[in-house]
Design a protein around this motif. Structure first.
Motif, PDB file in Angstrom:
ATOM      1  N   PRO A  12       0.824  -1.203   0.000  1.00 46.20           N
ATOM      2  CA  PRO A  12       0.000   0.000   0.000  1.00 46.20           C
ATOM      3  C   PRO A  12       0.866   1.265   0.000  1.00 46.20           C
ATOM      4  O   PRO A  12       1.918   1.312   0.626  1.00 46.20           O
ATOM      5  CB  PRO A  12      -0.788  -0.105   1.307  1.00 46.20           C
ATOM      6  N   ALA A  13       0.421   2.248  -0.727  1.00 45.01           N
ATOM      7  CA  ALA A  13       1.070   3.559  -0.728  1.00 45.01           C
ATOM      8  C   ALA A  13       0.078   4.542  -0.128  1.00 45.01           C
ATOM      9  O   ALA A  13      -1.137   4.355  -0.245  1.00 45.01           O
ATOM     10  CB  ALA A  13       1.422   3.969  -2.157  1.00 45.01           C
ATOM     11  N   ALA A  31      -6.968  17.052  -7.271  1.00 46.92           N
ATOM     12  CA  ALA A  31      -5.730  16.860  -8.036  1.00 46.92           C
ATOM     13  C   ALA A  31      -4.846  15.805  -7.390  1.00 46.92           C
ATOM     14  O   ALA A  31      -4.235  14.988  -8.083  1.00 46.92           O
ATOM     15  CB  ALA A  31      -4.982  18.178  -8.168  1.00 46.92           C
ATOM     16  N   LEU A  32      -4.779  15.796  -6.064  1.00 48.72           N
ATOM     17  CA  LEU A  32      -3.955  14.793  -5.380  1.00 48.72           C
ATOM     18  C   LEU A  32      -4.497  13.388  -5.627  1.00 48.72           C
ATOM     19  O   LEU A  32      -3.741  12.473  -5.946  1.00 48.72           O
ATOM     20  CB  LEU A  32      -3.893  15.065  -3.879  1.00 48.72           C
ATOM     21  N   VAL A  33      -5.797  13.215  -5.516  1.00 46.78           N
ATOM     22  CA  VAL A  33      -6.395  11.897  -5.748  1.00 46.78           C
ATOM     23  C   VAL A  33      -6.175  11.461  -7.191  1.00 46.78           C
ATOM     24  O   VAL A  33      -5.804  10.318  -7.458  1.00 46.78           O
ATOM     25  CB  VAL A  33      -7.901  11.913  -5.383  1.00 46.78           C
ATOM     26  N   ARG A  34      -6.364  12.372  -8.138  1.00 45.81           N
ATOM     27  CA  ARG A  34      -6.154  12.045  -9.556  1.00 45.81           C
ATOM     28  C   ARG A  34      -4.717  11.601  -9.799  1.00 45.81           C
ATOM     29  O   ARG A  34      -4.468  10.593 -10.463  1.00 45.81           O
ATOM     30  CB  ARG A  34      -6.464  13.269 -10.424  1.00 45.81           C
ATOM     31  N   SER A  35      -3.763  12.337  -9.237  1.00 45.09           N
ATOM     32  CA  SER A  35      -2.346  11.984  -9.408  1.00 45.09           C
ATOM     33  C   SER A  35      -2.020  10.647  -8.754  1.00 45.09           C
ATOM     34  O   SER A  35      -1.298   9.834  -9.332  1.00 45.09           O
ATOM     35  CB  SER A  35      -1.454  13.070  -8.802  1.00 45.09           C
ATOM     36  N   ALA A  36      -2.551  10.412  -7.576  1.00 43.93           N
ATOM     37  CA  ALA A  36      -2.276   9.155  -6.868  1.00 43.93           C
ATOM     38  C   ALA A  36      -2.793   7.959  -7.658  1.00 43.93           C
ATOM     39  O   ALA A  36      -2.094   6.960  -7.825  1.00 43.93           O
ATOM     40  CB  ALA A  36      -2.895   9.189  -5.472  1.00 43.93           C
ATOM     41  N   ILE A  70      -7.662  21.104   7.479  1.00 42.94           N
ATOM     42  CA  ILE A  70      -8.219  19.757   7.400  1.00 42.94           C
ATOM     43  C   ILE A  70      -7.141  18.891   6.772  1.00 42.94           C
ATOM     44  O   ILE A  70      -6.184  19.402   6.197  1.00 42.94           O
ATOM     45  CB  ILE A  70      -9.534  19.726   6.602  1.00 42.94           C
ATOM     46  N   GLU A  71      -7.279  17.598   6.909  1.00 40.48           N
ATOM     47  CA  GLU A  71      -6.241  16.706   6.403  1.00 40.48           C
ATOM     48  C   GLU A  71      -6.848  15.680   5.465  1.00 40.48           C
ATOM     49  O   GLU A  71      -7.884  15.099   5.763  1.00 40.48           O
ATOM     50  CB  GLU A  71      -5.560  16.028   7.585  1.00 40.48           C
ATOM     51  N   LEU A  72      -6.187  15.472   4.346  1.00 37.87           N
ATOM     52  CA  LEU A  72      -6.596  14.472   3.360  1.00 37.87           C
ATOM     53  C   LEU A  72      -5.622  13.312   3.434  1.00 37.87           C
ATOM     54  O   LEU A  72      -4.409  13.511   3.399  1.00 37.87           O
ATOM     55  CB  LEU A  72      -6.578  15.077   1.957  1.00 37.87           C
ATOM     56  N   VAL A  73      -6.157  12.109   3.559  1.00 38.05           N
ATOM     57  CA  VAL A  73      -5.336  10.903   3.573  1.00 38.05           C
ATOM     58  C   VAL A  73      -5.830  10.010   2.436  1.00 38.05           C
ATOM     59  O   VAL A  73      -7.015   9.690   2.362  1.00 38.05           O
ATOM     60  CB  VAL A  73      -5.444  10.151   4.921  1.00 38.05           C
ATOM     61  N   VAL A  74      -4.919   9.638   1.538  1.00 40.93           N
ATOM     62  CA  VAL A  74      -5.251   8.762   0.415  1.00 40.93           C
ATOM     63  C   VAL A  74      -4.388   7.523   0.544  1.00 40.93           C
ATOM     64  O   VAL A  74      -3.167   7.613   0.629  1.00 40.93           O
ATOM     65  CB  VAL A  74      -4.968   9.452  -0.941  1.00 40.93           C
ATOM     66  N   GLU A  75      -5.035   6.363   0.582  1.00 36.02           N
ATOM     67  CA  GLU A  75      -4.317   5.089   0.653  1.00 36.02           C
ATOM     68  C   GLU A  75      -4.657   4.269  -0.581  1.00 36.02           C
ATOM     69  O   GLU A  75      -5.825   4.067  -0.885  1.00 36.02           O
ATOM     70  CB  GLU A  75      -4.725   4.306   1.894  1.00 36.02           C
ATOM     71  N   LEU A  76      -3.632   3.820  -1.268  1.00 36.70           N
ATOM     72  CA  LEU A  76      -3.821   2.909  -2.398  1.00 36.70           C
ATOM     73  C   LEU A  76      -3.545   1.501  -1.892  1.00 36.70           C
ATOM     74  O   LEU A  76      -2.472   1.227  -1.359  1.00 36.70           O
ATOM     75  CB  LEU A  76      -2.858   3.266  -3.527  1.00 36.70           C
ATOM     76  N   CYS A  81      -8.895   1.795  -3.237  1.00 37.68           N
ATOM     77  CA  CYS A  81      -8.356   2.950  -2.516  1.00 37.68           C
ATOM     78  C   CYS A  81      -9.271   3.307  -1.353  1.00 37.68           C
ATOM     79  O   CYS A  81     -10.455   2.959  -1.335  1.00 37.68           O
ATOM     80  CB  CYS A  81      -8.168   4.152  -3.437  1.00 37.68           C
ATOM     81  N   ARG A  82      -8.675   3.982  -0.390  1.00 34.78           N
ATOM     82  CA  ARG A  82      -9.403   4.507   0.760  1.00 34.78           C
ATOM     83  C   ARG A  82      -9.015   5.965   0.878  1.00 34.78           C
ATOM     84  O   ARG A  82      -7.834   6.303   0.829  1.00 34.78           O
ATOM     85  CB  ARG A  82      -9.027   3.744   2.023  1.00 34.78           C
TER      86      ARG A  82
END
Length: 150
Positions: A12-13, A31-36, A70-76, A81-82
């Motif tokens: 997982p990243a 944009a962050l989610v799209r890039s991830a 606020i904080e964004l956390v993206v897990e692949l 994804c979460r």
């Protein structure tokens, strides 16, 4: 001779980014989610992930007081994804997992459909308490790659 190598799911990243408590956070989060999701071969649906992320971030900005980030956390994950959005308000997000009985969103109103979209389009969603408030999350499964005609 051995057959083709099978690719094991990668580890997982994850990304964790503080965002301003303003509407400007929404396009940055998208944009962050799209890039991830663009960085991996078999990913969740990027358009859906962007839409749901935008809803979570917009809700956090609109419904929490103060100007704390606020904080964004993206897990692949190998299964999809979460995405989590952390905010400083400990109050749960309304009807995220269970719709209010007999309350239909007004199709003429600009607001009121975000949690419905998250409930409907995600494979699962929810919220949890954190030390500094709460995290609201959703999961999306991996979308199988499309076969190309030979």
């Amino acid at each position: 001779m051995n057959g083709p190598a099978l690719h094991e799911p990668s580890a997982p990243a994850s990304w964790r980014v503080a965002l301003p408590h303003t509407a400007a956070a929404v396009p940055v989060a998208r944009a962050l989610v799209r890039s991830a999701l663009a960085d991996i071969q078999h990913a969740a649906d990027s358009d859906t992930a962007e839409l749901l992320t935008a809803e979570l971030v917009a809700n956090a900005v609109e419904h929490t007081k103060g100007d704390a980030p606020i904080e964004l956390v993206v897990e692949l994950l190998p299964t999809g994804c979460r995405v989590e959005v952390h905010d400083p308000d400990p109050a749960p997000p309304g009807n995220l997992t269970v719709p209010e009985p007999s309350v239909e969103p007004d199709p003429w109103q600009e607001h009121g459909r975000g949690l419905l979209l998250i409930r409907t389009l995600s494979s699962s969603c929810g919220h949890r308490a954190t030390e500094s408030g709460k995290a609201v999350w959703f999961r999306l499964p991996v979308v199988p790659s499309q076969r190309k005609p030979s």
